[in-house]
Write a protein that holds these residues in place. Structure first.
Motif, mmCIF file in Angstrom:
data_model
loop_
_atom_site.group_PDB
_atom_site.id
_atom_site.type_symbol
_atom_site.label_atom_id
_atom_site.label_comp_id
_atom_site.label_asym_id
_atom_site.label_seq_id
_atom_site.Cartn_x
_atom_site.Cartn_y
_atom_site.Cartn_z
ATOM 1 N N GLY A 122 9.305 -2.102 -1.609
ATOM 2 C CA GLY A 122 9.818 -1.574 -0.354
ATOM 3 C C GLY A 122 9.809 -0.061 -0.267
ATOM 4 N N ILE A 123 9.156 0.602 -1.220
ATOM 5 C CA ILE A 123 9.170 2.067 -1.266
ATOM 6 C C ILE A 123 7.750 2.601 -1.418
ATOM 7 N N ILE A 124 7.448 3.660 -0.689
ATOM 8 C CA ILE A 124 6.164 4.344 -0.849
ATOM 9 C C ILE A 124 6.371 5.829 -0.524
ATOM 10 N N ASP A 125 5.577 6.684 -1.136
ATOM 11 C CA ASP A 125 5.692 8.117 -0.858
ATOM 12 C C ASP A 125 4.354 8.664 -0.372
ATOM 13 N N THR A 126 4.379 9.894 0.106
ATOM 14 C CA THR A 126 3.180 10.504 0.683
ATOM 15 C C THR A 126 2.061 10.624 -0.341
ATOM 16 N N GLU A 127 2.415 10.842 -1.602
ATOM 17 C CA GLU A 127 1.397 10.953 -2.646
ATOM 18 C C GLU A 127 0.669 9.624 -2.832
ATOM 19 N N SER A 128 1.402 8.518 -2.843
ATOM 20 C CA SER A 128 0.787 7.197 -2.995
ATOM 21 C C SER A 128 -0.089 6.852 -1.798
ATOM 22 N N ILE A 129 0.347 7.244 -0.597
ATOM 23 C CA ILE A 129 -0.431 6.989 0.607
ATOM 24 C C ILE A 129 -1.771 7.700 0.526
ATOM 25 N N ARG A 130 -1.750 8.941 0.055
ATOM 26 C CA ARG A 130 -2.994 9.712 -0.057
ATOM 27 C C ARG A 130 -3.943 9.082 -1.075
ATOM 28 N N GLU A 131 -3.370 8.488 -2.132
ATOM 29 C CA GLU A 131 -4.199 7.884 -3.171
ATOM 30 C C GLU A 131 -4.762 6.529 -2.757
ATOM 31 N N GLU A 132 -3.966 5.726 -2.040
ATOM 32 C CA GLU A 132 -4.336 4.341 -1.765
ATOM 33 C C GLU A 132 -5.133 4.146 -0.479
ATOM 34 N N PHE A 133 -4.960 5.039 0.494
ATOM 35 C CA PHE A 133 -5.578 4.820 1.801
ATOM 36 C C PHE A 133 -6.517 5.972 2.149
ATOM 37 N N PRO A 134 -7.798 5.663 2.350
ATOM 38 C CA PRO A 134 -8.769 6.725 2.640
ATOM 39 C C PRO A 134 -8.473 7.470 3.937
ATOM 40 N N LYS A 135 -7.995 6.754 4.951
ATOM 41 C CA LYS A 135 -7.653 7.397 6.220
ATOM 42 C C LYS A 135 -6.174 7.796 6.188
ATOM 43 N N LYS A 136 -5.904 8.835 5.400
ATOM 44 C CA LYS A 136 -4.504 9.167 5.130
ATOM 45 C C LYS A 136 -3.765 9.686 6.368
ATOM 46 N N ARG A 137 -4.458 10.443 7.228
ATOM 47 C CA ARG A 137 -3.785 10.957 8.426
ATOM 48 C C ARG A 137 -3.378 9.819 9.355
ATOM 49 N N LYS A 138 -4.301 8.871 9.527
ATOM 50 C CA LYS A 138 -4.006 7.730 10.387
ATOM 51 C C LYS A 138 -2.881 6.890 9.792
ATOM 52 N N THR A 139 -2.904 6.746 8.460
ATOM 53 C CA THR A 139 -1.868 5.960 7.779
ATOM 54 C C THR A 139 -0.505 6.634 7.911
ATOM 55 N N LEU A 140 -0.465 7.946 7.709
ATOM 56 C CA LEU A 140 0.793 8.668 7.837
ATOM 57 C C LEU A 140 1.316 8.626 9.269
ATOM 58 N N SER A 141 0.392 8.633 10.233
ATOM 59 C CA SER A 141 0.794 8.513 11.631
ATOM 60 C C SER A 141 1.431 7.150 11.894
ATOM 61 N N LEU A 142 0.837 6.088 11.313
ATOM 62 C CA LEU A 142 1.405 4.746 11.448
ATOM 63 C C LEU A 142 2.785 4.677 10.807
ATOM 64 N N VAL A 143 2.925 5.269 9.637
ATOM 65 C CA VAL A 143 4.211 5.257 8.933
ATOM 66 C C VAL A 143 5.292 5.917 9.783
ATOM 67 N N GLU A 144 4.956 7.047 10.408
ATOM 68 C CA GLU A 144 5.932 7.715 11.270
ATOM 69 C C GLU A 144 6.286 6.858 12.487
ATOM 70 N N GLU A 145 5.312 6.116 13.008
ATOM 71 C CA GLU A 145 5.604 5.191 14.117
ATOM 72 C C GLU A 145 6.559 4.104 13.660
ATOM 73 N N MET A 146 6.362 3.599 12.439
ATOM 74 C CA MET A 146 7.254 2.557 11.913
ATOM 75 C C MET A 146 8.663 3.113 11.695
ATOM 76 N N ILE A 147 8.769 4.401 11.395
ATOM 77 C CA ILE A 147 10.089 5.050 11.305
ATOM 78 C C ILE A 147 10.780 5.004 12.672
ATOM 79 N N ARG A 148 10.021 5.378 13.712
ATOM 80 C CA ARG A 148 10.600 5.415 15.065
ATOM 81 C C ARG A 148 10.987 4.019 15.561
ATOM 82 N N GLU A 149 10.214 3.021 15.145
ATOM 83 C CA GLU A 149 10.500 1.645 15.587
ATOM 84 C C GLU A 149 11.581 0.973 14.755
#
Length: 577
Positions: A122-149
């Motif tokens: 249930g935990i992930i950080d920005t460093e792991s996102i950059r390592e695991e997902f090639p489209k890191k900007r899009k992924t971080l944008s999705l994560v922020e949307e999930m924060i808002r929701e």
């Protein structure tokens, strides 16, 4: 997730330990009456007592009468908290709609991102996102949307790292969305807490330590880009210049306390101290205590100088990430989580240190913590340890200060054993000190005396020394160095020792030889400021030796109840103040 499990999670997250104790009493539950037993009970144990004794519907009005943190939300299947207001609503329906909208907007990445977070507990950080997902900007944008929701929440927001989490009450919903039959991942945080409350505290602390290590590594990596400038600065800076800088920043009345604080930071490198004949077994690194009257600038000279103060606009001067502020933590909890720090070097900053000794039995484990001994401690329903600490302490505490000497507010007669293991300095509220503090506060609020660039240079120099002594190679072939104690310096300590003994009329002494050892370590730590001026062995700096002897004589006088005038002894030794 059952109603009972969700209720337990809600209680742990929503209320402080004090509130949980009051809830137990309000519900008529049997809990220990003694403070020592209550202090060792965890929030998990108190929550379990409540859940096993009442239902959610029976106790909801009682829960509402106890204030909730307005910044905390809770979105469960049975309980919802928004802006501090508790209701028995099902938030999962709204969250399911939000997941549907996010799936339509991000059909390719929503599922893999959620799966990655779920699989990591249930935990992930920005460093792991950059390592695991090639489209890191899009992924971080999705994560922020999930924060808002409301699917995710921020767990930690740092300068270089952000940590996101799926709160426990929402894990079941995410599991259902992912098609995972088991409503919770194996060994979820809740399950582990129910099995072993101490384990949860340790794991949370280990996660924090990992974050701090990443923060330190990142800072040291950036030092490499300007290591030439840092070395050049280090070859010019000396103790006298640092004294003038601190006098300008902290005021004449507090600059020596600031020097002690900076010496402790230099000493965290644990640089070996050798004699002319070879190894001595000593190394830099010491525990620091400022004690005395309240309001005399103790926290200002330690916590604010190390961590910075936005209010006073003081930039941080301590080695980044390894100064751990412990405000609000009890001694029992510290002993419990201490195992997480085994094998690491941190500096624990503890305000109101005397509060740690309100309950009996704390002197021995903390004494062992300060000297690197093996800690094993039994408290209510658990045995802690064995483990060893290799970290240090910066502490402040108030005492009763007389015209001569002082008396602690700690009732344990063995507290002197703790003081014996620290470099201690008494703060007495004199008219002169009061005027100096008041004048300096106004000056800082006007922005005078603050030099952020100089502060960064000093912090970077100390961090670079720390990194090299811990084995970091900056490509400059800098090697681990040692402090050398010559025979002339040994003679200075011998002369000071004899002068102190001669000044004490009694045969019995109230201090041990540790204060002389502490003075030697202090002189060695000060001398590390000359790190880049020598290739291998760093001699004791004459000014560093003078400051250390000043501390030695002052500390001996204070420990003896000021039955001799330390000014007279310093004049006899030709030490200027």
């Amino acid at each position: 997730m059952s109603r009972e499990v969700e209720m337990k999670i809600f209680l742990e997250r929503g209320y402080s330990k004090t509130s949980l104790i009051e809830l137990c009493r309000h519900l008529g539950l049997t809990i220990p009456s003694s403070l020592s037993q209550l202090s060792s009970m965890s929030k998990e144990e108190l929550s379990s007592e409540i859940v096993s004794s009442t239902t959610l519907e029976e106790s909801v009005e009682i829960f509402r009468s106890f204030p909730l943190n307005p910044n905390r939300s809770f979105m469960g299947r049975f309980i919802t908290v928004k802006k501090g207001m508790l209701s028995l609503k099902n938030s999962h329906r709204k969250l399911s709609v939000s997941l549907g909208k996010l799936r339509e907007k991000h059909p390719k990445i929503l599922r893999p991102v959620l799966k990655a977070i779920f699989d990591s507990g249930g935990i992930i950080d920005t460093e792991s996102i950059r390592e695991e997902f090639p489209k890191k900007r899009k992924t971080l944008s999705l994560v922020e949307e999930m924060i808002r929701e409301g699917i995710l929440e921020h767990r930690y927001c740092g300068e270089h790292l952000t940590v996101y989490e799926i709160p426990e009450e929402r894990m079941g919903l995410v599991a259902e969305y992912l098609g995972i039959k088991k409503a919770e991942p194996a060994k979820s945080k809740t399950t582990e807490r129910m099995e072993d409350p101490a384990k949860s505290s340790l794991e949370e602390e280990r996660y924090l330590i990992a974050e701090k290590h990443r923060e330190l590594d990142d800072f040291i990596s950036r030092l490499e880009e300007r290591i030439d400038q840092i070395i050049a600065f280090g070859t010019k800076l000396d103790l006298t210049t640092l004294e003038k800088y601190l006098a300008k920043l902290l005021g004449d009345g507090l600059h020596f306390d600031g020097l002690l604080t900076m010496a402790q930071q230099l000493g965290l490198s644990e640089t070996p101290i050798v004699g002319e004949q070879g190894e001595s077994g000593l190394k830099t690194g010491f525990n620091l205590a400022l004690f005395g009257d309240p309001g005399t600038g103790k926290s200002f000279s330690t916590r604010d100088l190390l961590l910075g103060s936005k209010h006073l606009r003081i930039p941080p001067h301590g080695v980044p990430a390894i100064n751990r502020y412990m405000g609000g933590m009890t001694a029992a909890r510290f002993i419990r989580i201490g195992k997480a720090y085994e094998g690491t070097v941190f500096n624990f900053i503890i305000p109101e240190f005397n509060d740690w000794f309100r309950y009996k039995g704390m002197v021995e484990p903390l004494k062992l913590a300060m000297e690197g001994g093996t800690i094993k401690y039994e408290i209510h329903r658990e045995v802690i340890g064995p483990y060893k600490l290799s970290s240090y302490f910066t502490v402040n505490y108030n005492t009763v200060v007389g015209e001569k000497g002082y008396s602690t507010t700690v009732r344990d007669p063995n507290f002197s054993a703790i003081e014996d293991r620290m470099v201690c300095r008494l703060h007495r509220m004199t008219k002169e000190r009061y005027l100096e503090i008041a004048k300096n506060q106004m000056r800082l609020l006007r922005g005078e005396g603050i030099a952020p660039k100089e502060a960064d240079k000093i912090k970077s120099l100390i961090a670079a020394i720390y990194a090299i002594q811990k084995g970091r190679d900056f490509g400059k072939r800098e090697k681990v160095k040692k402090i050398v104690l010559g025979r002339e310096e040994e003679e200075v300590f011998k002369t000071a020792r004899e002068a102190i003994i001669d000044a004490i009329p009694d045969k019995r002494l109230r201090f041990s030889a540790r204060i002389e050892k502490n003075a030697l370590i202090l002189a060695s730590s000060f001398s590390l400021l000359n790190y880049f001026k020598f290739d291998d062995l760093i001699p004791l700096d004459p000014r560093a030796l003078s400051l250390a002897i000043r501390f030695y004589v002052e500390e001996a006088s204070i420990r003896e109840g000021e039955i001799f005038n330390h000014h007279d002894v310093l004049r006899e030794l030709n030490i200027t103040e």
